[in-house]
Write an enzyme that holds these catalytic residues in place. Structure first.
Site, mmCIF file in Angstrom:
data_model
loop_
_atom_site.group_PDB
_atom_site.id
_atom_site.type_symbol
_atom_site.label_atom_id
_atom_site.label_comp_id
_atom_site.label_asym_id
_atom_site.label_seq_id
_atom_site.Cartn_x
_atom_site.Cartn_y
_atom_site.Cartn_z
ATOM 1 C CB CYS A 3 -3.743 3.446 -1.497
ATOM 2 S SG CYS A 3 -4.914 4.757 -1.239
ATOM 3 C CE LYS A 38 -7.223 -0.119 6.340
ATOM 4 N NZ LYS A 38 -8.024 0.347 5.206
ATOM 5 C CG HIS A 60 -1.889 1.021 1.402
ATOM 6 N ND1 HIS A 60 -1.597 2.313 1.777
ATOM 7 C CD2 HIS A 60 -3.227 0.983 1.226
ATOM 8 C CE1 HIS A 60 -2.719 3.018 1.820
ATOM 9 N NE2 HIS A 60 -3.722 2.234 1.492
ATOM 10 C CD GLN A 88 -6.946 -4.449 4.317
ATOM 11 O OE1 GLN A 88 -7.897 -5.114 4.733
ATOM 12 N NE2 GLN A 88 -7.103 -3.223 3.854
ATOM 13 C CG ASP A 145 0.598 -2.298 6.119
ATOM 14 O OD1 ASP A 145 -0.366 -2.412 6.896
ATOM 15 O OD2 ASP A 145 0.532 -1.651 5.058
#
Ligand code: 7TS
Length: 423
Positions: A381, A243, A140, A220, A217
């Site tokens: 993104c 999220k 991302h 998600q 990261d």
């Protein structure tokens, strides 16, 4: 997950022991009960932001109605109540991630700020001219641009591990691309554009063999799988509240204390100091050193309620349900003539990206919206991912615990109708 026919998946229903009852869960989410253009809302944009359960909304309202005050500053009762509630969430997050110490949990605005914090502060202390930062081709922008800024500032070089046609990371390449100049490997856990689940534990093993720290990261991944930062042995881990069924404007950075202690502050201001004179300032200990100014107290409290909700349902059961939805949707949508799935990794979660030959994803998104189906269209993104697959954009459905097989049917039907309109 794969290998089951759509019907057999459907016939199995939701009742398998590992699964959940999305209809019961839906009752907890007020936003889901509305119509869009005369159709029941089918919300499949969960990778952008998941909806919030009533308990999260209640926790935030309760805070503003009863306990509202600033944290860490008052001897008065309300400030103590607010501080206790805020710090309790830090302990909840420590437990969620199985961090070794709650001082390793920093509250931020979200994943983007968490990564910028590391890029800026770790970069300031540990990255110099000629050094390298290794990322992957499926990041991302939040895990690309902060590193480019550091590279620019420090004269360092950003290197990118390629991915294959399925959207899987080339691990062998990753291994050979780590050099004595590599200062950090920054990798997405689950790709928002492709759904690929990366083997971050294995990546950390490879990097640590060369004494290179790893940032994950996790924007998600936290909504879809159990996270144990000690087992993964990552050095940094970032995620966002919105999220994981929580509010916007709040997120987390986990960092191993051995790094955080050596890193300089990210921002200066109140709450992050020990002593200030005009000549010299000394800084507070972790975690306050990285939390300058009044934080998003209500957001943190909402995040706590969201994590409580997710844990009560059980993230393993959520993942099992979403995997079934993904599998069903993959078969169903994959059978529609003209549809090309983007991202077909063997390990996938939550996300179904696709294009339809001859039709722009924005047109697909606009038409399905008229049937009440909310999907995301665009580059997500992740423009380099789009270039890798030679598409300008994709349409993306992404699943959450409250989605149903019926909703998948409505979504696939709506895509079929969109194709009819444009062909
Ligand atoms: N990393 C990944 C993998 C993401 O999916 C996102 C947001 C971010 C970082 C940034 O998170 P933020 O909370 O700081 O904005 N992804 C998306 C998306 O897929 N659609 O909208 C936002």
């Amino acid at each position: 997950m794969t290998g089951l026919g759509a019907e057999s998946i459907r016939d199995e229903g939701y009742q398998a022991p590992a699964s959940i009852d999305p209809m019961a869960i839906r009752a907890d989410f007020p936003t889901l009960h509305q119509e869009v253009y005369g159709h029941p809302l089918v919300y499949l944009d969960n990778a952008a932001s998941a909806q919030t359960p009533q308990s999260v909304i209640d926790a935030i309202v309760r805070f503003y109605q009863n306990d509202y005050s600033n944290v860490h500053r008052g001897v008065h009762r309300l400030s103590q109540v607010a501080t206790d509630a805020y710090e309790a969430v830090r302990r909840d997050v420590k437990q969620l991630l199985n961090a070794a110490d709650e001082r390793e949990i920093i509250f931020t605005k979200g994943t983007t700020e968490s990564i910028n914090l590391v890029a800026s502060s770790f970069g300031e202390r540990f990255i110099g001219e000629g050094d390298e930062i290794l990322i992957t081709a499926m990041e991302h922008h939040a895990n690309i641009v902060p590193w480019q800024l550091v590279c620019e500032r420090k004269g360092a070089r950003l290197r990118v591990v390629p991915i294959d046609e399925r959207g899987e990371l080339l691990l062998d390449e990753l291994e050979t691309m780590i050099t004595p100049r590599t200062k950090l490997v920054a990798v997405v856990h689950i790709s928002n554009a492709l759904g690929t689940v990366n083997p971050v534990k294995r990546i950390a093993e490879i990097a640590h063999r060369r004494d290179v720290p790893v940032l994950v990261d996790g924007a998600q991944s936290v909504p879809h799988q159990r996270i144990d930062v000690q087992e993964l042995d990552c050095d940094f881990f970032a995620f966002s509240g919105h999220k994981v069924y929580g509010p916007t404007g709040v997120g987390v950075l986990y960092g191993k204390s051995r790094w955080l202690e050596e890193m300089p502050p990210y921002q200066g201001g109140g709450d992050m100091i020990l002593k200030v004179t005009f000549e010299r300032t000394t800084f507070a200990d972790l975690p306050n050193k990285f939390e300058a100014g009044t934080p998003n107290i209500a957001g943190v409290i909402g995040l706590g309620a969201a994590l409580e909700y997710l844990q009560a349902i059980g993230v393993g059961r959520v993942r099992a349900h979403e995997d079934r939805l993904l599998s069903y949707a993959t078969e169903s949508l994959g059978a529609v003539p003209g549809v090309r799935l983007i991202g077909t990794a063997r390990e996938k979660a939550g996300v179904l990206s696709f294009v339809v030959s001859g039709i722009h994803p924005h047109d697909i998104g606009t038409i399905v919206d008229r049937y009440g189906v909310a999907i995301r269209v665009g580059h997500h993104c992740a423009q380099p991912v789009m270039r890798r697959f030679d598409v300008a954009a994709t349409a993306r459905a992404s699943f959450a615990m409250y989605n149903t097989f019926d909703e998948v049917d409505v979504f696939v039907d709506a895509v079929r109708k969109a194709i009819e309109v444009f062909s």
